[in-house]
Design a protein around this motif. Structure first.
Motif: not given
Lengths: 232, 232
Positions: A1-2, A126-134, A163-165
């Motif tokens: 993730m970047r 909610a946003l971070a959960n949506r983005l966590r695989e981005s 978010l994940p690291r």
């Protein structure tokens, strides 16, 4: 993730965000208000740059006219930029046209992203959960009248913290994360000497400030599709 | 005292700094290097935007040609952008023409200020002592290739921390001060994940990083006068 974080939409100029999941952040108050309007049953929100443009589109779509200049409701508009105005009774099933000084312009500046979400402190998780695989995330702070704003930076930091690291973060992402960690225990105290917080306080919007600064209070996640923001 | 801090020179566009004491900050490395060159006996430093312009002026003034592109010495130049090159023996009594990617351009962008100083961590206290009676201060971070840089922001925060309490600070000044207070105990650790620090490390400039990040190590204070920077 970047993860890249842009202090202001103007700094998107030289950057390629065409492969990015972008989050536009205007914590005080546009992205909070639009999120609330959709959460309370609004059908969709159209961000528009100018008052005249907003009037035209609202007329043709029978939509509600919403927005502010200098933080205050525009004469002839249905609603201003206070999230507390956007009750279920006021917005259910309605299209809304939004023109605001910072947030609407930031959304239009970031339209080239692969996907565009609205972020605020209330829908942070909610946003971070949506983005966590981005793979690639661009956080775009709306700022205030072309100036860096602390509240949008803290919100960017709050999103990054959930978010994940990331394998890469640019310098401003590091700064935003550090500022959020420093101030998360008392966001009101951190913001009380800052420009837009004080201005809204002076305008009598303390209730808005309390509402806008509540973390993780909403699951509503607006995303842009065909010029309109709807919940996903 | 009013303090404004600009994350990038591009954001000077809409701001009036004609009554301001401006400080241009390019900690890694231009403002540190120019300060060192003058401290070690250089007569003056001319900031120039382009390599061709630098060559022309250096020729007409019999000056040393100094600068970098991508952090590295420019072919045909006398010196690069490492402060350690600018020994008394190398620079005493010489005029120096500097063209660098970020710092030189930031100086040129802030030329409209009432007075323009170069700031870095090394001359932080000397600078704050000079500015302590100022009414209006504009700190201009050079950034890196148009992007926000953490090291310049920490330097701005360090300067603010050494000034009397201001009656007004903009949001970015608050952010810079908070980040400096957070990281002052270990600036290297704070910068080690950031872009330009890492790049310089990879290029073999660890000695430069150690030198540039030393706080209050120099009394040298360069100021702009008639297109040249000289000590005041």
């Amino acid at each position: 993730m970047r993860i890249r974080t842009f202090p202001l939409p103007a700094l998107l100029g030289g950057a390629d965000i065409s492969s990015s999941r972008a989050v536009v952040i205007d914590t005080l108050r546009m992205t909070t208000t639009a999120t609330t309007a959709l959460e309370n049953g609004g059908e969709c929100v159209f961000p528009v740059a100018t008052v005249e443009g907003a009037k035209e589109i609202a007329h043709s779509l029978s939509a509600l006219l919403c927005g502010e200049r200098d933080g205050l409701k525009i004469p002839g508009f249905d609603f201003g930029n206070s999230p507390l105005e956007y009750t279920p009774k006021a917005v259910r099933g309605r299209k809304l046209i939004f023109t605001t000084t910072n947030g609407s312009l930031a959304i239009l500046a970031a339209k080239g992203a692969d996907r565009l979400y609205l972020g605020c402190l209330r829908n942070r998780l909610a946003l971070a959960n949506r983005l966590r695989e981005s793979v690639d995330i661009a956080l775009v702070c709306a700022g205030t009248l072309g100036q860096f704003s602390m509240e949008d930076t803290l919100t960017a930091g709050a999103i990054i913290a959930a978010l994940p690291r990331a394998s890469y973060m640019d310098d401003f992402s590091h700064a935003a994360l550090a500022l959020f960690r420093l101030h998360q225990g008392n966001v009101h105290a951190a913001l009380s000497p800052t420009a837009h917080y004080r201005y809204l306080q002076q305008c009598g919007f303390q209730g808005d400030l309390d509402y806008c600064l509540r973390l993780d209070a909403s699951d509503a996640l607006p995303a842009l599709s065909n010029d309109a923001l709807c919940l996903v």
